[in-house]
Design a protein around this motif. Structure first.
Motif, PDB file in Angstrom:
ATOM      1  N   LYS A 149       1.753 -25.119  58.134  1.00 42.08           N
ATOM      2  CA  LYS A 149       2.143 -26.527  58.040  1.00 42.08           C
ATOM      3  C   LYS A 149       2.893 -26.749  56.740  1.00 42.08           C
ATOM      4  N   CYS A 150       3.799 -27.691  56.795  1.00 41.70           N
ATOM      5  CA  CYS A 150       4.536 -28.049  55.580  1.00 41.70           C
ATOM      6  C   CYS A 150       3.615 -28.848  54.663  1.00 41.70           C
ATOM      7  N   PRO A 151       3.460 -28.449  53.410  1.00 41.35           N
ATOM      8  CA  PRO A 151       2.558 -29.179  52.509  1.00 41.35           C
ATOM      9  C   PRO A 151       3.060 -30.586  52.243  1.00 41.35           C
ATOM     10  N   VAL A 152       2.117 -31.476  51.963  1.00 43.07           N
ATOM     11  CA  VAL A 152       2.434 -32.887  51.701  1.00 43.07           C
ATOM     12  C   VAL A 152       2.135 -33.193  50.245  1.00 43.07           C
ATOM     13  N   LEU A 153       3.081 -33.804  49.583  1.00 42.28           N
ATOM     14  CA  LEU A 153       2.921 -34.209  48.196  1.00 42.28           C
ATOM     15  C   LEU A 153       2.927 -35.732  48.140  1.00 42.28           C
ATOM     16  N   TYR A 154       1.854 -36.307  47.610  1.00 40.56           N
ATOM     17  CA  TYR A 154       1.738 -37.761  47.524  1.00 40.56           C
ATOM     18  C   TYR A 154       2.158 -38.239  46.131  1.00 40.56           C
ATOM     19  N   SER A 159       8.906 -46.293  42.144  1.00 43.34           N
ATOM     20  CA  SER A 159      10.123 -46.035  41.378  1.00 43.34           C
ATOM     21  C   SER A 159      10.488 -44.557  41.425  1.00 43.34           C
ATOM     22  N   ALA A 160       9.480 -43.694  41.301  1.00 44.85           N
ATOM     23  CA  ALA A 160       9.736 -42.255  41.359  1.00 44.85           C
ATOM     24  C   ALA A 160      10.231 -41.841  42.744  1.00 44.85           C
ATOM     25  N   LEU A 161       9.663 -42.426  43.781  1.00 47.72           N
ATOM     26  CA  LEU A 161      10.119 -42.125  45.140  1.00 47.72           C
ATOM     27  C   LEU A 161      11.555 -42.578  45.341  1.00 47.72           C
ATOM     28  N   TYR A 162      11.917 -43.695  44.728  1.00 53.62           N
ATOM     29  CA  TYR A 162      13.287 -44.199  44.856  1.00 53.62           C
ATOM     30  C   TYR A 162      14.277 -43.253  44.185  1.00 53.62           C
ATOM     31  N   ILE A 163      13.880 -42.684  43.054  1.00 51.44           N
ATOM     32  CA  ILE A 163      14.762 -41.750  42.354  1.00 51.44           C
ATOM     33  C   ILE A 163      15.013 -40.513  43.207  1.00 51.44           C
ATOM     34  N   VAL A 164      13.963 -40.044  43.914  1.00 49.59           N
ATOM     35  CA  VAL A 164      14.132 -38.879  44.778  1.00 49.59           C
ATOM     36  C   VAL A 164      15.097 -39.177  45.916  1.00 49.59           C
ATOM     37  N   ALA A 165      14.963 -40.385  46.478  1.00 54.89           N
ATOM     38  CA  ALA A 165      15.784 -40.748  47.636  1.00 54.89           C
ATOM     39  C   ALA A 165      17.213 -41.112  47.260  1.00 54.89           C
ATOM     40  N   ASN A 166      17.409 -41.569  46.024  1.00 56.39           N
ATOM     41  CA  ASN A 166      18.721 -42.034  45.599  1.00 56.39           C
ATOM     42  C   ASN A 166      19.345 -41.026  44.638  1.00 56.39           C
ATOM     43  N   PRO A 167      20.437 -40.363  45.018  1.00 50.62           N
ATOM     44  CA  PRO A 167      21.034 -39.350  44.144  1.00 50.62           C
ATOM     45  C   PRO A 167      21.850 -39.921  42.991  1.00 50.62           C
ATOM     46  N   VAL A 168      22.004 -41.241  42.956  1.00 49.78           N
ATOM     47  CA  VAL A 168      22.787 -41.871  41.896  1.00 49.78           C
ATOM     48  C   VAL A 168      21.899 -42.064  40.679  1.00 49.78           C
ATOM     49  N   GLY A 190      13.048 -28.552  52.802  1.00 52.30           N
ATOM     50  CA  GLY A 190      11.850 -28.573  53.642  1.00 52.30           C
ATOM     51  C   GLY A 190      10.647 -27.908  53.033  1.00 52.30           C
ATOM     52  N   LEU A 191      10.662 -27.706  51.708  1.00 46.55           N
ATOM     53  CA  LEU A 191       9.503 -27.089  51.053  1.00 46.55           C
ATOM     54  C   LEU A 191       8.256 -27.945  51.196  1.00 46.55           C
ATOM     55  N   MET A 192       8.446 -29.263  51.253  1.00 49.23           N
ATOM     56  CA  MET A 192       7.307 -30.185  51.261  1.00 49.23           C
ATOM     57  C   MET A 192       7.732 -31.493  51.883  1.00 49.23           C
ATOM     58  N   HIS A 193       6.737 -32.307  52.177  1.00 56.17           N
ATOM     59  CA  HIS A 193       6.939 -33.698  52.570  1.00 56.17           C
ATOM     60  C   HIS A 193       6.490 -34.571  51.409  1.00 56.17           C
ATOM     61  N   LEU A 194       7.233 -35.615  51.129  1.00 59.05           N
ATOM     62  CA  LEU A 194       6.886 -36.529  50.034  1.00 59.05           C
ATOM     63  C   LEU A 194       6.504 -37.875  50.619  1.00 59.05           C
ATOM     64  N   LEU A 195       5.257 -38.293  50.380  1.00 57.78           N
ATOM     65  CA  LEU A 195       4.745 -39.524  50.954  1.00 57.78           C
ATOM     66  C   LEU A 195       4.157 -40.419  49.875  1.00 57.78           C
ATOM     67  N   PRO A 196       4.207 -41.727  50.081  1.00 54.75           N
ATOM     68  CA  PRO A 196       3.582 -42.644  49.114  1.00 54.75           C
ATOM     69  C   PRO A 196       2.074 -42.682  49.294  1.00 54.75           C
ATOM     70  N   VAL A 197       1.392 -43.219  48.299  1.00 55.21           N
ATOM     71  CA  VAL A 197      -0.066 -43.370  48.349  1.00 55.21           C
ATOM     72  C   VAL A 197      -0.387 -44.801  48.753  1.00 55.21           C
TER      73      VAL A 197
END
Length: 260
Positions: A149-154, A159-168, A190-197
Motif C-alpha cells: 500500500k502507498c503510505p499516508v502522510l498526515y 498552509s503547508a498543504l497549500y504550499i505542496v499543492a501550489n508550485p508558485v 506516488g511515494l506517498m499520499h498527503l492528507l490533512p488531519v
C-alpha cells in the motif's frame, strides 16, 4: 500549592476567585469556552473604552493566570493585541474569559506545555518525514520487500498543504524552495499520499484558535488538568451513569459475595 502522595499540585484558585470577584461576576452564568469560535477579534470601529486601563489590568491579570491555566492561553494572547486602544467588543470578549473561569476556577497545571506552530516549521517537518519515507522505500527495496500500500502522510497545517499543492513560491516561502521541491516531487511520483488531519485530532488547536465547545473540551481533556478543589465522589460510582447500570453493578457485586 497542594501536597499529596502523588506529588505537588500548583494552582491559582484563590487568585482566580479574586479576579472574578474584582469584576463583580461571582454570580454570573459560566461560559463553556473562553472564546467564541465564531468571532474574529480585530481593531473594530465600536465604542472605545473610557477607561482603557481597566482593560489592560484585566488582560495583565489573565496573562499572569496562564502560568497554571493553559486553557486560556489563546484567548489571552488574542486580547493582549488590543491593549493600545481597546473597545467595548474587546472588553466583552475579555469578560467572557472571566465567565469561563467562573465555571472552572480550580484547574491546576500538571505538566509544562509548549506550543509551536508556523508554516515554516510545519513544512520543514513535512519535508523531513518525506525524506524518511524515501529512505524506508529504498531499504525495503534492498530487502526485496514489495510495497503493498502507498503510505499516508498526515499534515496538520493547511498552509503547508497549500504550499505542496501550489508550485508558485512567494516571499514568505523563498527559504523553503528546496524542501518544497522535495515534497512536491515525491508526492507526484506516488511515494506517498498527503492528507490533512481532522479537527477532532488537532490536539494543539486549543493553543492556536477559538474552538467550539465540543472540540474545546475534547482537547482540554488531553491536557491532564486536575481540579484539586473538586469534591471527591464514591469510587466506582459515576454520577452521569444511568440508574439502571448502577443497579446492575450492585446486583453483580451482591451475587459475587453470595457465590464466595
Amino acid at each position: 500549592m497542594a501536597h499529596s502522595n502523588k506529588g505537588i499540585s500548583i494552582c491559582q484558585h484563590k487568585y482566580c476567585l479574586d479576579l472574578i470577584k474584582e469584576f463583580g461576576l461571582m454570580g454570573c452564568k459560566p461560559s463553556s469556552t473562553p472564546m467564541d469560535d465564531s468571532m474574529h477579534l480585530h481593531q473594530d470601529s465600536s465604542e472605545p473604552l473610557n477607561d482603557p486601563l481597566s482593560y489592560r489590568r484585566l488582560v495583565g491579570r489573565l496573562i499572569y493566570l496562564t502560568s497554571t491555566r493553559p486553557d486560556i492561553v489563546f484567548a489571552t494572547q488574542q486580547l493582549s493585541q488590543f491593549m493600545l486602544a481597546p473597545t467595548q467588543t474587546h472588553l466583552q470578549s475579555a469578560l467572557r474569559v472571566i465567565h469561563y473561569l467562573k465555571g472552572y476556577p480550580g484547574k491546576a497545571k500538571k505538566q509544562s506545555t509548549i506550543s509551536r506552530s508556523s508554516t515554516e516549521a510545519e513544512y520543514r517537518a513535512l519535508a523531513f518525514a518525506t525524506c524518511e519515507f524515501q529512505w524506508l522505500s529504498f531499504l525495503l527495496a534492498d530487502l526485496r520487500i514489495p510495497f503493498t500500500k502507498c503510505p499516508v502522510l498526515y499534515c496538520d497545517s493547511q498552509s503547508a498543504l497549500y504550499i505542496v499543492a501550489n508550485p508558485v513560491f512567494h516571499e514568505r516561502t523563498k527559504l523553503l524552495e528546496i524542501d518544497c521541491h522535495v515534497v512536491r516531487e515525491k508526492l507526484l511520483t506516488g511515494l506517498m499520499h498527503l492528507l490533512p488531519v481532522s479537527s477532532s485530532h488537532q490536539l494543539a488547536d486549543i493553543f492556536t484558535k477559538a474552538l467550539s465547545p465540543r472540540l474545546f473540551h475534547l482537547n482540554l481533556s488531553k491536557l491532564e488538568l486536575l481540579d484539586i478543589f473538586k469534591p471527591p465522589t464514591c469510587e466506582g460510582l459515576n454520577e452521569e451513569e444511568p440508574k439502571a447500570s448502577r443497579i446492575v453493578k450492585t446486583t453483580t457485586s451482591a451475587q459475587f459475595y453470595n457465590n464466595t
